[in-house]
Write an enzyme that holds these catalytic residues in place. Sequence first.
Site, mmCIF file in Angstrom:
data_model
loop_
_atom_site.group_PDB
_atom_site.id
_atom_site.type_symbol
_atom_site.label_atom_id
_atom_site.label_comp_id
_atom_site.label_asym_id
_atom_site.label_seq_id
_atom_site.Cartn_x
_atom_site.Cartn_y
_atom_site.Cartn_z
ATOM 1 N N LYS A 10 122.298 10.569 19.047
ATOM 2 C CA LYS A 10 121.066 10.644 18.653
ATOM 3 C C LYS A 10 120.161 9.646 19.371
ATOM 4 O O LYS A 10 120.527 8.388 19.588
ATOM 5 C CB LYS A 10 121.065 10.203 17.340
ATOM 6 C CG LYS A 10 119.748 9.888 16.611
ATOM 7 C CD LYS A 10 119.791 8.497 15.552
ATOM 8 C CE LYS A 10 119.611 7.297 16.492
ATOM 9 N NZ LYS A 10 119.488 6.176 15.618
ATOM 10 N N PRO A 91 128.443 4.674 23.031
ATOM 11 C CA PRO A 91 128.503 2.992 22.783
ATOM 12 C C PRO A 91 128.309 2.826 21.158
ATOM 13 O O PRO A 91 127.478 3.442 20.442
ATOM 14 C CB PRO A 91 127.388 2.431 23.495
ATOM 15 C CG PRO A 91 127.117 3.577 24.556
ATOM 16 C CD PRO A 91 127.371 4.899 24.064
ATOM 17 N N VAL A 92 128.937 1.601 20.883
ATOM 18 C CA VAL A 92 129.064 1.574 19.219
ATOM 19 C C VAL A 92 127.873 0.299 19.267
ATOM 20 O O VAL A 92 127.753 -0.444 19.982
ATOM 21 C CB VAL A 92 130.652 0.694 18.802
ATOM 22 C CG1 VAL A 92 130.411 0.196 17.446
ATOM 23 C CG2 VAL A 92 131.326 1.806 18.985
ATOM 24 N N GLY A 95 122.350 1.963 18.892
ATOM 25 C CA GLY A 95 121.045 2.695 18.378
ATOM 26 C C GLY A 95 121.122 4.274 18.812
ATOM 27 O O GLY A 95 120.178 4.941 18.899
ATOM 28 N N SER A 100 127.197 7.605 12.790
ATOM 29 C CA SER A 100 126.636 8.557 11.686
ATOM 30 C C SER A 100 126.954 10.017 12.442
ATOM 31 O O SER A 100 127.359 10.924 11.788
ATOM 32 C CB SER A 100 125.315 8.359 11.896
ATOM 33 O OG SER A 100 124.922 7.148 11.268
ATOM 34 N N ASP A 133 121.104 7.939 8.664
ATOM 35 C CA ASP A 133 121.155 8.900 9.800
ATOM 36 C C ASP A 133 121.863 10.087 9.556
ATOM 37 O O ASP A 133 121.772 11.094 10.543
ATOM 38 C CB ASP A 133 121.358 8.337 11.004
ATOM 39 C CG ASP A 133 120.516 7.166 11.550
ATOM 40 O OD1 ASP A 133 119.229 7.155 11.095
ATOM 41 O OD2 ASP A 133 120.753 6.275 12.522
HETATM 42 O O1 C5P Z 1 122.583 3.485 6.539
HETATM 43 P P1 C5P Z 1 123.198 2.660 7.456
HETATM 44 O O2 C5P Z 1 124.410 2.429 6.985
HETATM 45 O O3 C5P Z 1 123.156 3.422 8.803
HETATM 46 O O4 C5P Z 1 122.362 1.424 8.021
HETATM 47 C C1 C5P Z 1 122.583 0.333 8.703
HETATM 48 C C2 C5P Z 1 121.783 -0.935 7.968
HETATM 49 O O5 C5P Z 1 120.508 -0.609 8.588
HETATM 50 C C3 C5P Z 1 121.462 -0.817 6.714
HETATM 51 O O6 C5P Z 1 122.526 -1.569 6.059
HETATM 52 C C4 C5P Z 1 120.127 -1.719 6.518
HETATM 53 O O7 C5P Z 1 120.288 -3.084 6.777
HETATM 54 C C5 C5P Z 1 119.487 -1.004 7.743
HETATM 55 N N1 C5P Z 1 118.512 0.046 7.350
HETATM 56 C C6 C5P Z 1 117.316 -0.249 6.827
HETATM 57 N N2 C5P Z 1 116.406 0.794 6.796
HETATM 58 C C7 C5P Z 1 116.723 1.974 6.923
HETATM 59 C C8 C5P Z 1 118.142 2.385 7.661
HETATM 60 C C9 C5P Z 1 118.969 1.277 7.704
HETATM 61 O O8 C5P Z 1 116.903 -1.575 6.607
HETATM 62 N N3 C5P Z 1 115.997 3.084 6.619
#
Ligand code: C5P
Length: 270
Positions: A10, A91-92, A95, A100, A133
């Site tokens: 992504k 890559p981990v 971004g 996801s 995501d």
């Molecule tokens: O949802 P996901 O696990 O991918 O998100 C990783 C981290 O990114 C969350 O724990 C949060 O700290 C941050 N995040 C956020 N706002 C979003 C998406 C992600 O603060 N809309």
Amino acid sequence: MILTETAYAKVNLALHVRARMPDGYHALETLFAFTRFGDTLVAERAETLGLTLEGEYSEAAGPDQDNLVLRAARALAPDLGARLHLTKRIPVAAGLGGGSADAAAALRLLNRLWGLNRPIEDLEAIGAMLGADVAACIRSETVRGSGRGELLEFAPPVTDTPILLVNPRVAVPTGPVFKGWDRTDRGPLPEGGTLEAALIGRNDLEAPALAIAPVIADVLAWLQVQPGAGLTRMSGSGATCFALFVDDAAAQAAARAVPNGWWATATQLR
Ligand code: C5P
């Protein structure tokens, strides 16, 4: 029966952070696009659920990665088994939504393997519970996202657009980057065509990501001066940056010129 799915990487063509919510997540408006480059997930039916990994980023992916693919599987059908094998190329902590995309690919793949015939909307709803995501990664088509990123609205496709992804091989965890946002709302994502909106748009996470990984500035500066490069920006919470290119040859030429030590892939949007 052995089935295969690609977990498409992504990019966020634009990412506007609008507010910090009480639960610590952030309200955002983003333009998701997906590349033809990605991880490969293979599955066959088995008594129990298991996952093996290979590829450049399989070690970095580690147990968390297992968890997201396996969590996706259990969320879809807690009692069914499958042997899953993931080739980890994305890559981990980069971004590019790799974890996801893997979870979304697992939902698509196991929906077929297990003959569940769950509609795509169900897979998106399950995905949204696994990560912000993941819902967008189910279809892996250009889309506008809002809320935490899980509320999806149509955006015109940008299929075949040449893109170069460059990562300075610095892992940047998402949470701290969002935490570093200065809580200044710089305004909504513009309406209109995907590339038009992206060009006027921004990535509000560039500044906090740069504070954690200053090398991102070098990547952006390098991309900007490559012949044929157009829109240049960081993706998600970084550290991967991308440039869109006028044609595939220009993107591939830039890929060959990438400084030693940086990871790069020339591909196309899908
Ligand atoms: O949802 P996901 O696990 O991918 O998100 C990783 C981290 O990114 C969350 O724990 C949060 O700290 C941050 N995040 C956020 N706002 C979003 C998406 C992600 O603060 N809309």
